[in-house]
Enzyme design. Structure first.
Site, short mmCIF file in Angstrom:
data_model
loop_
_atom_site.label_atom_id
_atom_site.label_comp_id
_atom_site.label_asym_id
_atom_site.label_seq_id
_atom_site.Cartn_x
_atom_site.Cartn_y
_atom_site.Cartn_z
N LYS A 118 5.06 -0.62 9.91
CA LYS A 118 4.92 0.67 9.08
C LYS A 118 3.82 1.39 9.80
O LYS A 118 3.78 2.44 9.83
CB LYS A 118 4.45 -0.01 7.71
CG LYS A 118 5.27 -0.33 6.85
CD LYS A 118 4.60 -1.11 5.37
CE LYS A 118 5.94 -1.68 4.43
NZ LYS A 118 5.32 -2.36 3.17
N GLN A 172 0.43 -4.82 0.35
CA GLN A 172 1.80 -5.60 0.78
C GLN A 172 2.00 -6.55 -0.23
O GLN A 172 1.15 -7.70 -0.45
CB GLN A 172 1.35 -6.01 2.40
CG GLN A 172 2.76 -6.56 2.94
CD GLN A 172 3.97 -5.68 2.92
OE1 GLN A 172 3.72 -4.34 3.04
NE2 GLN A 172 5.06 -6.11 2.50
N ASP A 182 3.87 3.08 -2.53
CA ASP A 182 4.89 2.18 -3.05
C ASP A 182 5.79 2.59 -4.17
O ASP A 182 6.94 2.23 -4.30
CB ASP A 182 4.44 0.68 -3.14
CG ASP A 182 4.69 -0.18 -1.88
OD1 ASP A 182 5.46 0.55 -1.18
OD2 ASP A 182 3.86 -1.10 -1.70
#
Length: 335
Positions: free
Chosen positions: A80, A124, A147
């Site tokens: 990412k 995460q 997200d």
């Protein structure tokens, strides 16, 4: 206009049916390169970031909180950050030990919510067992939730309203659209009902294409771990599109797929390769056999994964633009 739209939909379905008939007689599956599609999306994001900055706006910034030492999580986060750098989005990783308390993690999240430098924020997943993931996801400000896991963003998604769409679901939807796979009136099976992947994918595909957040107008069946294999097979044999996100290697085999179906494999499984003695990455589909029957199929690796990273960065740019608009409005109101 309505007549034109109906005619266009009819033409699209006829072309799709013609493709399937031609395909079943003549060729193997088109292997969808998620890597190539992701490169297209990333180029578009890079162009938009450069344009955004040229107008005097602040460079989008992504902050990732990484807890613990899960090797897969570290690889995902590095990918990412690498992709963010390539498109001109600044980023940072905040590392924290696996024994961090939930309270400390929540406090950190709240501080980053208030940090004007941070455009997009994510923690995460997965997190250590002693930390409640839902509490952490809901602690992220919904306007910075790249997200798309905050309860407000999930709720808006379910109500067909504009929202930050979870990156994996957005990746699947983008693959379908860019590949030209028809969803209108089609039968779709989604194997996997997770709130972060299976559920949002199902929402995108079954909702009305004329709503505020257009959907796929498909008939969607959701299967899960308690769906008997023989029942799953009945559903998949009728499906025009099969999307698998169950985390079970070779869950979908060739006998479960009808000729000319589109198969999107979201599964990520690490298995022992008896030929090399090493661990290899596979999906949930028996790729080598299913590709002989499917019209379209995504590989693992190189399918949904690269597109997920690209869509996360697209989300980051979206939230950066929205935050800038809100801040400008507040300045005007308080001036």
């Amino acid at each position: 206009l309505s007549v034109f739209l109906c005619f266009s939909a009819w033409i699209g379905q006829w072309l799709w049916a013609f493709h399937l008939r031609t395909f079943s007689c003549c060729s193997a599956a088109t292997i969808i390169s998620g890597t190539k599609l992701a490169q297209q999306v990333l180029k578009e994001i890079q162009r938009d970031v450069e344009l955004w900055i040229s107008f005097g706006n602040k460079r989008p910034h992504l902050t990732v909180i990484l807890v613990g030492d899960n090797p897969a999580s570290h690889i995902y986060v590095r990918n990412k950050i690498k992709a963010a750098t390539a498109v001109g989005i600044s980023s940072e990783i905040i590392l924290r030990p696996k024994d961090i308390s939930q309270e400390e993690l929540l406090d950190m999240t709240v501080k980053l919510n208030k940090n004007s430098r941070v455009s997009g924020l994510l923690v995460q997943l997965p997190l250590p067992d002693h930390i409640e993931e839902r509490a952490v996801c809901n602690a992220i400000a919904p306007e910075k939730d790249v997200d798309g896991f905050h309860i407000m963003n999930i709720g808006r998604l379910c109500l067909d309203q504009p929202s930050i769409i979870p990156a994996t679901a957005a990746a699947v939807w983008e693959i379908i659209k860019r590949t030209g796979i028809q969803t209108f009136g089609k039968n779709v099976v989604v194997a996997g009902r997770s709130k972060n992947v299976g559920m949002p994918i199902s929402m995108l595909l079954h909702t009305d294409g004329e709503h505020e957040r257009p959907g796929g107008d498909a008939t969607v069946t959701i299967a899960h771990r308690y769906t008997p294999k023989e029942q799953l097979k009945i559903h998949t044999q009728l499906a025009d599109i099969i999307i698998v996100a169950a985390g079970i290697p070779k869950l979908i085999t060739a006998d479960m797929v009808k000729e000319g179906a589109a198969v999107i494999d979201v599964g990520i499984n690490h298995i022992h390769d008896p030929l090399t003695g090493k661990t290899k990455l596979v999906g949930d589909v028996d790729f080598e056999e299913v590709k002989k029957k499917a019209a379209f199929i995504t590989p693992v690796p190189g399918g949904v994964g690269p597109m997920t990273v690209a869509m996360l960065l697209k989300n980051t740019l979206i939230v950066a633009k929205k935050l800038s608009s809100v801040n400008l409005w507040l300045q005007c109101v308080t001036a």
